[in-house]
Design an enzyme around this catalytic site. Structure first.
Site, PDB file in Angstrom:
ATOM      1  N   SER A  79      46.407  77.663  13.461  1.00 35.02           N
ATOM      2  CA  SER A  79      47.443  77.369  12.599  1.00 35.02           C
ATOM      3  C   SER A  79      48.962  76.650  13.470  1.00 35.02           C
ATOM      4  O   SER A  79      48.513  76.034  14.736  1.00 35.02           O
ATOM      5  CB  SER A  79      47.936  78.068  11.252  1.00 35.02           C
ATOM      6  OG  SER A  79      48.823  77.086  10.189  1.00 35.02           O
TER       7      SER A  79
ATOM      8  N   GLU B 130      41.430  74.128   2.581  1.00 34.16           N
ATOM      9  CA  GLU B 130      42.564  74.512   3.705  1.00 34.16           C
ATOM     10  C   GLU B 130      43.182  74.732   2.472  1.00 34.16           C
ATOM     11  O   GLU B 130      44.619  74.698   2.654  1.00 34.16           O
ATOM     12  CB  GLU B 130      42.896  73.785   4.792  1.00 34.16           C
ATOM     13  CG  GLU B 130      41.835  73.070   5.986  1.00 34.16           C
ATOM     14  CD  GLU B 130      42.571  75.065   7.281  1.00 34.16           C
ATOM     15  OE1 GLU B 130      43.350  75.292   6.596  1.00 34.16           O
ATOM     16  OE2 GLU B 130      41.440  74.744   7.961  1.00 34.16           O
TER      17      GLU B 130
ATOM     18  N   HIS C 128      42.497  78.588   4.304  1.00 37.15           N
ATOM     19  CA  HIS C 128      43.107  79.241   5.263  1.00 37.15           C
ATOM     20  C   HIS C 128      43.444  79.584   6.500  1.00 37.15           C
ATOM     21  O   HIS C 128      43.315  81.156   5.411  1.00 37.15           O
ATOM     22  CB  HIS C 128      44.703  77.835   5.276  1.00 37.15           C
ATOM     23  CG  HIS C 128      45.438  77.482   6.179  1.00 37.15           C
ATOM     24  ND1 HIS C 128      45.215  76.766   7.451  1.00 37.15           N
ATOM     25  CD2 HIS C 128      46.827  78.028   7.073  1.00 37.15           C
ATOM     26  CE1 HIS C 128      45.992  77.046   8.251  1.00 37.15           C
ATOM     27  NE2 HIS C 128      47.273  77.761   8.282  1.00 37.15           N
TER      28      HIS C 128
END
Length: 621
Positions: free
Chosen positions: A215, A351, A469
């Protein structure tokens, strides 16, 4: 939770050394004592001793006059430094919903080393982990999630993890030389220099260094790839669900930065007229005030700032030094020149699930997500940031791509997948596609993955999260083998984790996820290179099958069509009608205002808390 013990043990001589059974290493600044850990796990067929050094200072504490400045080299110490416990986490933003359990301090520039061998001739590959957290939260260890023990022991690599300055103390900028910003990125640079200077003492090979992150951590890796200052400091890069194109992709509006900086100053009692005096005043503000007074609602109190337009309040900026131009421009103009760096880049299939669960919290406990048309209209563009947001033609194009047209006339049509797909493609999948194409076209060796396996135990505690995610993290770090009390793997998932760990460590060893450098190797065709044309990628799943052209149509929309459409309508002085503006729903300022201040604050908070470091603890308490 152990207390931080980064203290100097003033030992008069090695004859009196009381740590005879613990590992000793000499680095450029002095002697370290670590601890030996026995690692054994039947599922991995590994039984070995690992040498662990925690809380090693790699720079001087960035306090006092060193606040808002590049990190300074760590001074020599006398005696033996106790490197058996984690260092302080960096000061980060308070959140009523999510908290880091580790102690925090402005004195936080520490790193950790997990090594299978301390023999100088071992020359083990090195993997340097950069944590995510929206440039705002988390730490090098994050309450055990980033424990490098299993990855180092099973993969036969050295794992290094590091803290870097976060939030305002890491990325505050006045838009000029008085506080240029990017201190957190400069911390990472100095940590990589430390690795070059010292990793041989831990049995590592300074010529085989891989930086990897997830990320915002992956965005940091991408900034390192694009920065001219990092040449020679690493040789491979792994980007998990993040690129430098994340959010605004580095701010470059000096007037906006200055206005924002003075607004922050007012909140912290520094109402100065010029940036030099402002920065000097802010250096005297207690570090805890940045955490306590710049809470999740502070954006709404700064004049001229609309919370819904700011993805992340403190993030990298174009400073002309570390970041020389907008990442998008660097990629499109061939600004990447590290063709000798091998790259592995990828995303997860779902995600967007995290964002949906925050925007519509009633879904968190549902067995499956159900989003009505009215709910979709309320949230579908809340987390999109870009010049297209107020462009009705662009919004119609986005709707055209994602709305479930086969059932659009029905009253009970479920729009959940439409939102999840759109949000994931916009923020992660298509930026990764754009970056992979640019790096491959520049001559770099690029490999792409897409995790489609839905973990049996989601990080989020949400039944329908699927491959959301950050869901790859327990598989990459082998939390199953570290015997943590949470994130357990189902029996059929153990081999997925072992395969992913093998791919990642092979990448660190050879620059190719297929090859370990040993005699018994996979076929080079097991995971084909990403290239244009071809667009090959590996699915991370039970089958580990190869595929091609991931989301190519959707990414053509985001990466090519939407920018051209926006430019064309701007060039033609396109003026939307009132009907057009009504059609854009939440994108018009009136619609956003109608949602109320609390929801606008929530929108920003979602962006700032989307990383796993903000969600796993509550889900597992």
């Amino acid at each position: 939770m152990m207390l931080c013990q980064n203290s100097l043990l003033l030992v008069l001589g090695l004859l009196n050394y009381v740590y005879a059974d613990d590992p000793l290493v000499e680095v450029s600044t002095g002697m370290l004592v670590g601890k030996s850990v026995e690692f054994s796990h039947g599922d991995a067929n590994v039984n070995r001793t690992l040498h662990v050094f925690m809380g090693i200072p790699y720079a001087e504490p960035p306090v006092g006059d060193l606040r808002f400045r590049p990190p300074q080299p760590k001074a020599q110490w006398s005696g033996i430094y106790n490197a058996t416990d984690i260092g302080f986490a960096c000061i980060q933003q308070n959140s009523p919903a999510f908290s880091l359990q580790e102690p925090q301090s402005e004195d936080c520039l520490y790193l950790n080393v997990y090594s299978p061998s301390l023999t100088n001739s071992t020359n083990l590959p090195v993997m340097v982990w950069i944590h995510g957290g929206s440039f705002t939260r988390s730490s090098a260890t994050y309450d055990g999630l980033y424990d490098g023990t299993a990855l180092a022991a099973i993969g036969d690599v050295i794992v290094v993890s590091l803290n870097y300055r976060l939030f305002a103390l890491g990325f505050f900028s006045t838009g000029d030389e008085n506080a240029p910003g990017n201190y957190g990125l400069l911390d990472q640079l100095v940590a990589l220099e430390w690795v070059q200077d010292n990793i041989a003492a831990f049995g590592g090979d300074a010529d085989r260094v891989t930086v990897f992150g997830e990320s915002a951590g992956a965005a940091c890796v991408d900034y390192l790839l694009l920065s001219p200052l990092s040449d020679g400091l690493f040789h491979r890069a792994i980007l998990q669900s993040g690129t430098a194109l994340l959010a605004s992709g580095a701010r470059d509006n000096s007037a906006m930065l200055s206005s924002f900086a003075h607004g922050v100053g007012q909140l912290l009692g520094c109402e100065e007229d010029n940036s030099e005096d402002l920065v000097q005043c802010l250096r005297s503000v207690p570090a805890e005030h940045f955490r306590e007074k710049l809470d999740q609602s502070f954006l709404a109190t700064i004049p001229g700032i609309q919370p819904e337009t700011v993805a992340i309040p403190f993030e990298p900026v174009v400073d002309g030094h570390f970041i020389t131009a907008k990442p998008d421009d660097l990629l499109s103009q061939g600004g990447f020149n590290k063709t000798n760096v091998d790259i592995l880049i990828g995303t997860n299939a779902n995600e967007g699930t995290l964002f949906l669960s925050y925007l519509l919290p009633n879904l968190a406990n549902a067995s499956e997500p159900t989003v009505s048309k009215a709910e979709y209209e309320q949230v579908y563009l809340l987390l999109l940031f870009g010049s297209f947001k107020h462009n009705p033609a662009a919004l119609d194009a986005i709707r055209l791509m994602y709305i479930p047209w086969a059932d659009v006339a029905a009253n009970d049509t479920n729009y959940a997948d439409a939102y999840i797909e759109m949000q994931g493609d916009y923020m992660f999948v298509c930026p990764a596609d754009k970056s992979a194409r640019a790096y491959s076209n520049s001559g770099a060796n690029v490999y792409m993955y897409h995790m489609t396996h839905a973990p049996a135990n989601s990080l989020y505690g949400i039944q329908w999260a699927e491959a959301g995610h950050a869901e790859e993290l327990p598989f990459v770090f082998g939390t199953h083998f570290n015997a943590l009390p949470y994130w357990p793997l189902a029996p059929e998932e153990v081999n997925i984790s072992l395969s992913i760990m093998t791919y990642w460590t092979n990448m660190a060893k050879t620059g190719n996820p297929n090859l370990s450098g040993d005699e018994a190797e996979m076929s080079e065709d097991d995971w084909p290179k990403f290239a244009v044309p071809g667009l090959a990628y590996k699915e991370l799943s039970l089958e580990m099958k190869n595929n091609r052209a991931l989301k190519s149509r959707e990414c053509a929309l985001w990466n090519d069509f939407i920018p051209k459409l926006v430019k064309r309508t701007e060039d033609e002085n396109f003026t939307p009608t009132e009907e057009d503006m009504d059609r854009s729903v939440v994108c018009s300022s009136g619609a956003v205002d109608a949602m109320g201040l609390s929801l606008r604050i929530t929108i920003v908070a979602v962006l700032m808390t989307f990383l796993v470091c903000d969600i796993v603890t509550p889900c597992n308490e």
